[in-house]
Design a protein around this motif. Structure first.
Motif, PDB file in Angstrom:
ATOM      1  N   MET A  39       7.466   9.256   3.662  1.00  0.00           N
ATOM      2  CA  MET A  39       6.435  10.162   4.152  1.00  0.00           C
ATOM      3  C   MET A  39       5.081   9.455   4.178  1.00  0.00           C
ATOM      4  SD  MET A  39       5.419  13.010   5.367  1.00  0.00           S
ATOM      5  CE  MET A  39       6.676  14.214   5.144  1.00  0.00           C
ATOM      6  N   VAL A  40       4.796   8.678   3.145  1.00  0.00           N
ATOM      7  CA  VAL A  40       3.534   7.931   3.081  1.00  0.00           C
ATOM      8  C   VAL A  40       3.445   6.970   4.264  1.00  0.00           C
ATOM      9  CG1 VAL A  40       2.256   6.166   1.790  1.00  0.00           C
ATOM     10  CG2 VAL A  40       3.244   8.133   0.595  1.00  0.00           C
ATOM     11  N   LYS A  41       4.517   6.232   4.530  1.00  0.00           N
ATOM     12  CA  LYS A  41       4.541   5.275   5.635  1.00  0.00           C
ATOM     13  C   LYS A  41       4.258   5.986   6.958  1.00  0.00           C
ATOM     14  CE  LYS A  41       7.433   1.648   5.675  1.00  0.00           C
ATOM     15  NZ  LYS A  41       6.527   0.548   5.697  1.00  0.00           N
ATOM     16  N   LYS A  42       4.865   7.147   7.153  1.00  0.00           N
ATOM     17  CA  LYS A  42       4.672   7.927   8.383  1.00  0.00           C
ATOM     18  C   LYS A  42       3.225   8.408   8.494  1.00  0.00           C
ATOM     19  CE  LYS A  42       6.441  11.929  10.851  1.00  0.00           C
ATOM     20  NZ  LYS A  42       7.364  13.051  10.837  1.00  0.00           N
ATOM     21  N   MET A  43       2.672   8.908   7.388  1.00  0.00           N
ATOM     22  CA  MET A  43       1.295   9.404   7.387  1.00  0.00           C
ATOM     23  C   MET A  43       0.297   8.280   7.665  1.00  0.00           C
ATOM     24  SD  MET A  43       1.454  12.098   4.225  1.00  0.00           S
ATOM     25  CE  MET A  43      -0.220  12.737   4.411  1.00  0.00           C
ATOM     26  N   LEU A  44       0.511   7.129   7.046  1.00  0.00           N
ATOM     27  CA  LEU A  44      -0.411   6.014   7.233  1.00  0.00           C
ATOM     28  C   LEU A  44      -0.347   5.456   8.652  1.00  0.00           C
ATOM     29  CD1 LEU A  44      -0.155   4.139   3.829  1.00  0.00           C
ATOM     30  CD2 LEU A  44      -2.026   5.576   4.656  1.00  0.00           C
ATOM     31  N   GLU A  79      -9.907  -9.262   1.083  1.00  0.00           N
ATOM     32  CA  GLU A  79     -10.599  -7.969   1.035  1.00  0.00           C
ATOM     33  C   GLU A  79      -9.604  -6.809   1.002  1.00  0.00           C
ATOM     34  OE1 GLU A  79     -13.850  -5.284   3.484  1.00  0.00           O
ATOM     35  OE2 GLU A  79     -13.478  -7.325   4.154  1.00  0.00           O
ATOM     36  N   THR A  80      -8.549  -6.916   1.786  1.00  0.00           N
ATOM     37  CA  THR A  80      -7.541  -5.856   1.828  1.00  0.00           C
ATOM     38  C   THR A  80      -6.851  -5.699   0.476  1.00  0.00           C
ATOM     39  OG1 THR A  80      -7.174  -6.290   4.178  1.00  0.00           O
ATOM     40  CG2 THR A  80      -5.471  -5.054   3.023  1.00  0.00           C
ATOM     41  N   ILE A  81      -6.437  -6.801  -0.125  1.00  0.00           N
ATOM     42  CA  ILE A  81      -5.762  -6.747  -1.427  1.00  0.00           C
ATOM     43  C   ILE A  81      -6.703  -6.173  -2.489  1.00  0.00           C
ATOM     44  CG2 ILE A  81      -4.695  -8.121  -3.265  1.00  0.00           C
ATOM     45  CD1 ILE A  81      -2.981  -7.816  -0.692  1.00  0.00           C
ATOM     46  N   GLU A  82      -7.956  -6.579  -2.468  1.00  0.00           N
ATOM     47  CA  GLU A  82      -8.925  -6.040  -3.438  1.00  0.00           C
ATOM     48  C   GLU A  82      -9.075  -4.530  -3.269  1.00  0.00           C
ATOM     49  OE1 GLU A  82     -12.442  -8.382  -2.723  1.00  0.00           O
ATOM     50  OE2 GLU A  82     -11.709 -10.027  -3.981  1.00  0.00           O
ATOM     51  N   ARG A  83      -9.116  -4.057  -2.039  1.00  0.00           N
ATOM     52  CA  ARG A  83      -9.254  -2.625  -1.784  1.00  0.00           C
ATOM     53  C   ARG A  83      -7.991  -1.859  -2.205  1.00  0.00           C
ATOM     54  NH1 ARG A  83     -13.246  -0.329   1.104  1.00  0.00           N
ATOM     55  NH2 ARG A  83     -14.894  -1.682   1.812  1.00  0.00           N
ATOM     56  N   ILE A  84      -6.822  -2.463  -1.978  1.00  0.00           N
ATOM     57  CA  ILE A  84      -5.577  -1.821  -2.412  1.00  0.00           C
ATOM     58  C   ILE A  84      -5.543  -1.722  -3.922  1.00  0.00           C
ATOM     59  CG2 ILE A  84      -3.067  -2.094  -2.564  1.00  0.00           C
ATOM     60  CD1 ILE A  84      -3.172  -3.225   0.324  1.00  0.00           C
ATOM     61  N   GLU A  85      -5.921  -2.793  -4.614  1.00  0.00           N
ATOM     62  CA  GLU A  85      -5.924  -2.777  -6.072  1.00  0.00           C
ATOM     63  C   GLU A  85      -6.874  -1.718  -6.620  1.00  0.00           C
ATOM     64  OE1 GLU A  85      -6.920  -6.803  -7.091  1.00  0.00           O
ATOM     65  OE2 GLU A  85      -4.825  -7.435  -7.056  1.00  0.00           O
ATOM     66  N   ALA A  86      -7.999  -1.512  -5.961  1.00  0.00           N
ATOM     67  CA  ALA A  86      -9.011  -0.551  -6.426  1.00  0.00           C
ATOM     68  C   ALA A  86      -8.705   0.888  -6.011  1.00  0.00           C
ATOM     69  CB  ALA A  86     -10.386  -0.951  -5.892  1.00  0.00           C
ATOM     70  N   TRP A  87      -7.808   1.074  -5.063  1.00  0.00           N
ATOM     71  CA  TRP A  87      -7.546   2.412  -4.522  1.00  0.00           C
ATOM     72  C   TRP A  87      -6.950   3.343  -5.568  1.00  0.00           C
ATOM     73  CZ3 TRP A  87      -3.531   5.801  -3.639  1.00  0.00           C
ATOM     74  CH2 TRP A  87      -3.813   6.854  -2.768  1.00  0.00           C
ATOM     75  N   LYS A  88      -7.460   4.554  -5.586  1.00  0.00           N
ATOM     76  CA  LYS A  88      -6.934   5.602  -6.476  1.00  0.00           C
ATOM     77  C   LYS A  88      -6.741   6.865  -5.661  1.00  0.00           C
ATOM     78  CE  LYS A  88      -7.454   3.461 -10.480  1.00  0.00           C
ATOM     79  NZ  LYS A  88      -6.386   2.656 -10.898  1.00  0.00           N
ATOM     80  N   ALA A  89      -5.699   7.608  -5.973  1.00  0.00           N
ATOM     81  CA  ALA A  89      -5.416   8.878  -5.270  1.00  0.00           C
ATOM     82  C   ALA A  89      -6.458   9.919  -5.629  1.00  0.00           C
ATOM     83  CB  ALA A  89      -4.026   9.378  -5.626  1.00  0.00           C
ATOM     84  N   LEU A  99       0.834  -1.199   0.000  1.00  0.00           N
ATOM     85  CA  LEU A  99       0.000   0.000   0.000  1.00  0.00           C
ATOM     86  C   LEU A  99       0.871   1.252   0.000  1.00  0.00           C
ATOM     87  CD1 LEU A  99      -2.778   1.357   0.119  1.00  0.00           C
ATOM     88  CD2 LEU A  99      -2.612   1.240   2.616  1.00  0.00           C
ATOM     89  N   ASP A 100       1.926   1.265   0.804  1.00  0.00           N
ATOM     90  CA  ASP A 100       2.842   2.413   0.826  1.00  0.00           C
ATOM     91  C   ASP A 100       3.362   2.712  -0.573  1.00  0.00           C
ATOM     92  OD1 ASP A 100       2.545   2.384   3.595  1.00  0.00           O
ATOM     93  OD2 ASP A 100       4.509   1.475   3.971  1.00  0.00           O
ATOM     94  N   GLU A 101       3.754   1.666  -1.268  1.00  0.00           N
ATOM     95  CA  GLU A 101       4.295   1.813  -2.629  1.00  0.00           C
ATOM     96  C   GLU A 101       3.246   2.379  -3.577  1.00  0.00           C
ATOM     97  OE1 GLU A 101       7.241   1.836  -5.362  1.00  0.00           O
ATOM     98  OE2 GLU A 101       7.549   1.033  -3.351  1.00  0.00           O
ATOM     99  N   LYS A 102       2.044   1.843  -3.506  1.00  0.00           N
ATOM    100  CA  LYS A 102       0.982   2.305  -4.403  1.00  0.00           C
ATOM    101  C   LYS A 102       0.620   3.761  -4.118  1.00  0.00           C
ATOM    102  CE  LYS A 102      -3.354   1.424  -6.568  1.00  0.00           C
ATOM    103  NZ  LYS A 102      -4.349   0.476  -6.960  1.00  0.00           N
ATOM    104  N   VAL A 103       0.461   4.099  -2.846  1.00  0.00           N
ATOM    105  CA  VAL A 103       0.110   5.478  -2.487  1.00  0.00           C
ATOM    106  C   VAL A 103       1.214   6.425  -2.922  1.00  0.00           C
ATOM    107  CG1 VAL A 103      -0.346   7.051  -0.564  1.00  0.00           C
ATOM    108  CG2 VAL A 103      -1.413   4.796  -0.598  1.00  0.00           C
ATOM    109  N   SER A 104       2.455   6.026  -2.732  1.00  0.00           N
ATOM    110  CA  SER A 104       3.587   6.851  -3.147  1.00  0.00           C
ATOM    111  C   SER A 104       3.560   7.091  -4.660  1.00  0.00           C
ATOM    112  CB  SER A 104       4.901   6.176  -2.744  1.00  0.00           C
ATOM    113  OG  SER A 104       5.995   6.920  -3.192  1.00  0.00           O
ATOM    114  N   LEU A 105       3.339   6.038  -5.428  1.00  0.00           N
ATOM    115  CA  LEU A 105       3.289   6.165  -6.886  1.00  0.00           C
ATOM    116  C   LEU A 105       2.110   7.014  -7.347  1.00  0.00           C
ATOM    117  CD1 LEU A 105       4.189   2.513  -7.916  1.00  0.00           C
ATOM    118  CD2 LEU A 105       5.604   4.548  -8.259  1.00  0.00           C
TER     119      LEU A 105
END
Length: 106
Positions: free
Chosen positions: A55-60, A96-106, A41-47
């Motif tokens: 910073m993403v890891k700290k925020m999350l 469920e977590t992986i599905e939500r990560i895959e669907a997540w958009k910034a 998730l950190d990687e995806k949010v960062s990208l």
């Protein structure tokens, strides 16, 4: 995008299988299995956001900032909330977590 070697995928698969068993401790599940999922998730949010991964890891890790950044309370709860009981509940939570990560958009 960085390519993930097959041995890394196999290793992660084995960690998830062990973490979902009845004999795996909550500590192992949280630190090893969920730790790897949080890293994804950190990687995806960062990208997606252009923010530095550190910073993403700290925020999350911060409840208020993390939920504000994700805008998905359920995803945040799955990764940082109370751990599920062993076995099928853990597997279901991971799916469920992986599905939500895959669907997540910034």
């Amino acid at each position: 995008m960085q390519r993930i070697p097959a041995r890394d995928v196999q290793f992660l698969t084995e960690q998830v299988a062990v973490g979902a068993t009845c004999s795996a401790s909550a500590s192992y599940f949280d630190s090893i299995v969920l730790g790897r999922v949080r890293d994804m998730l950190d990687e995806k949010v960062s990208l997606e956001t252009g923010l530095e991964k550190k910073m993403v890891k700290k925020m999350l890790a911060s409840g208020v900032e993390g939920m504000k950044l994700l805008r998905d309370q359920e995803l945040y709860r799955l990764l940082y909330g109370k751990l599920p009981s062993k076995g099928n509940a853990r597997r279901k939570m991971l799916v469920e977590t992986i599905e939500r990560i895959e669907a997540w958009k910034a």
